[in-house]
Design a protein around this motif. Structure first.
Motif, PDB file in Angstrom:
ATOM      1  N   ASP A 149       0.942  -1.258   0.153  1.00 13.27           N
ATOM      2  CA  ASP A 149      -0.033   0.068  -0.002  1.00 13.27           C
ATOM      3  C   ASP A 149       0.849   1.137  -0.083  1.00 13.27           C
ATOM      4  OD1 ASP A 149      -2.885  -1.000   0.336  1.00 13.27           O
ATOM      5  OD2 ASP A 149      -1.897  -2.154   1.704  1.00 13.27           O
TER       6      ASP A 149
ATOM      7  N   ASP B 126      -4.264   4.286   2.728  1.00 14.80           N
ATOM      8  CA  ASP B 126      -2.931   3.632   2.470  1.00 14.80           C
ATOM      9  C   ASP B 126      -2.041   3.561   3.702  1.00 14.80           C
ATOM     10  OD1 ASP B 126      -3.669   2.145   0.030  1.00 14.80           O
ATOM     11  OD2 ASP B 126      -3.310   4.046  -0.869  1.00 14.80           O
TER      12      ASP B 126
ATOM     13  N   ARG C  58       1.800  -6.672   3.003  1.00 14.15           N
ATOM     14  CA  ARG C  58       0.436  -7.745   2.402  1.00 14.15           C
ATOM     15  C   ARG C  58       1.160  -9.296   2.482  1.00 14.15           C
ATOM     16  NH1 ARG C  58      -1.239  -4.320  -3.123  1.00 14.15           N
ATOM     17  NH2 ARG C  58      -2.141  -2.600  -1.957  1.00 14.15           N
TER      18      ARG C  58
ATOM     19  N   ASP D 115      -5.396  -2.197   3.151  1.00 11.32           N
ATOM     20  CA  ASP D 115      -7.004  -1.585   2.852  1.00 11.32           C
ATOM     21  C   ASP D 115      -7.682  -2.153   1.748  1.00 11.32           C
ATOM     22  OD1 ASP D 115      -5.547   0.265   0.795  1.00 11.32           O
ATOM     23  OD2 ASP D 115      -6.877   1.852   1.167  1.00 11.32           O
TER      24      ASP D 115
ATOM     25  N   SER E 126      -9.617  -1.311  -1.252  1.00 11.87           N
ATOM     26  CA  SER E 126     -10.076  -0.145  -2.100  1.00 11.87           C
ATOM     27  C   SER E 126     -10.487  -0.854  -3.570  1.00 11.87           C
ATOM     28  CB  SER E 126      -8.921   0.525  -2.535  1.00 11.87           C
ATOM     29  OG  SER E 126      -7.886  -0.177  -3.115  1.00 11.87           O
TER      30      SER E 126
HETATM   31 MG    MG Z   1      -4.209   0.234  -0.700  1.00 14.74          MG
END
Ligand code: MG
Ligand code: ADP
Length: 336
Positions: A33, A79, A153, A220, A222
């Motif tokens: 992010d 982010d 991630r 997050d 999105s």
């Molecule tokens: Mg993101």
């Protein structure tokens, strides 16, 4: 081959490959992010940028300039939250058609200012240009985090529980109301449109979750979890199971989807702009984090599935309904 055939993520992958010969020590670039720039052994800066383009991300007549100002910043702060970091500065670049009203610009800045103030984020620069007809907005945001708390991630592990911090799909359902010009005077409609036009970045939640040892991967949402959970899976070389019954949905989403015969599942899994957090929690001691989270934030962490090992190097997500049957789900949002 055109860009649609290459796909949004194919294009990003080709950029990443082309520039993989230029690297610097202590900087992590494309793939999460935010990029991570290590300052010293304890701390790092994290940096991210996001664009909002008229008629792609918003319709000028359908969002007040005040809310657009807030949203332009919110999607970027999201982010920073995803990394477990705290934002402190932004740069705002904006291209405006020559006939735009001064009052529109003032209200846009009032909105951007109000959210900057809420998070004590300083506007340190940007760029201003004219455009032929459409508004384009680009925000860059810089945050800071302790290295030990940064969440990526690629850290999901077999047996992790998958959690989200909020209801899924409210924003997408709000957008559907906007795009279909549906009368929006009821509570449900107004709530859903507000979720779409005025999302709130989960900075405090991200920081708190990142301070918990059992939180492994985080990002997050999105583009919808069908797309975003896949990012966690591929970067962690894992797969996942998602239990459709556990997907948190607001009453407003359920009422409105029923009324218009829209698929609530599709709204919640395949459409974007929820801007809440998606994380994986160590399967061995999740209870502690879930209970403490409820105590601190007075809302639930919703457990929607679990991380499973990948077969070979292919990541897959299995969606399971209440009867235990596998269900096919579309991909999340893609620009191309
Ligand atoms: Mg993101
Ligand atoms: P997010 O949805 O969190 O904003 P994206 O899906 O837009 O993330 O991007 C995924 C990753 O690719 C991020 O690390 C982002 O910085 C990088 N990225 C996206 N577009 C570009 C680009 N044009 N040039 C370089 N990196 C890019």
């Amino acid at each position: 081959m055109n860009i649609k055939e290459l796909g949004e993520f194919g294009f990003i992958e080709s950029i990443k490959n082309k520039f993989s010969d230029i690297t610097l020590n202590n900087i992590e670039g494309i793939g999460d992010d935010c990029a991570i720039i290590e300052i010293d052994k304890e701390t790092s800066f994290v940096v991210s940028t996001d664009m909002l383009i008229e008629n792609i991300h918003f319709i000028r007549e359908k969002i007040t300039p005040y809310k657009l100002g807030r949203k332009s910043l919110a999607v970027n702060l999201s982010d920073i939250a995803a990394m477990g970091a705290e934002p402190f500065a932004t740069l705002l670049s904006i291209a405006l058609p020559k006939d735009i009203e001064k009052s529109w610009c003032e209200e846009f800045l009032n909105g951007y200012h109000s959210l900057s103030k809420e998070h004590t984020v300083m506007l340190i620069g940007g760029d201003t240009t004219a455009s032929i007809s459409d508004i384009a907005i680009n925000v860059t945001v810089i945050g800071k985090a302790q290295n030990k708390n940064i969440r990526r991630r690629n850290c999901a592990k077999t047996g992790d529980l998958i959690a989200v911090t909020n209801y899924l799909g409210d924003s997408a359902t709000g957008l559907n109301l906007i795009l279909n010009n549906i009368k929006t005077d009821g509570y449900d409609q107004q709530y859903l449109i507000e979720q779409h036009n005025n999302p709130s970045p989960k900075i405090a939640q991200g920081k708190w979750l990142a301070s918990q040892k059992g939180v492994h991967a985080m990002m997050d949402i999105s583009d919808g979890i069908a797309s975003d959970l896949m990012h966690i899976c591929t970067s962690s070389n894992m797969s996942a199971e998602v239990y459709l019954e556990n997907i948190p949905q607001s009453d407003s989403l359920i009422n409105v989807c029923k009324k218009h015969n829209w698929s609530a599942t599709n709204m919640s899994l395949c459409s974007g702009e929820d801007y809440c957090l998606l994380l994986t929690i160590d399967g061995d001691f999740p209870g502690d984090i879930i209970d403490k989270y409820r105590e601190v934030f007075k809302t639930d962490l919703f457990i929607i599935g679990k991380i499973t090992p990948s077969v070979g190097d292919k990541s897959t997500i299995k969606y399971i309904d209440k009867n235990g049957d596998s269900v096919d789900i579309n991909n999340g949002f893609r620009h191309f």
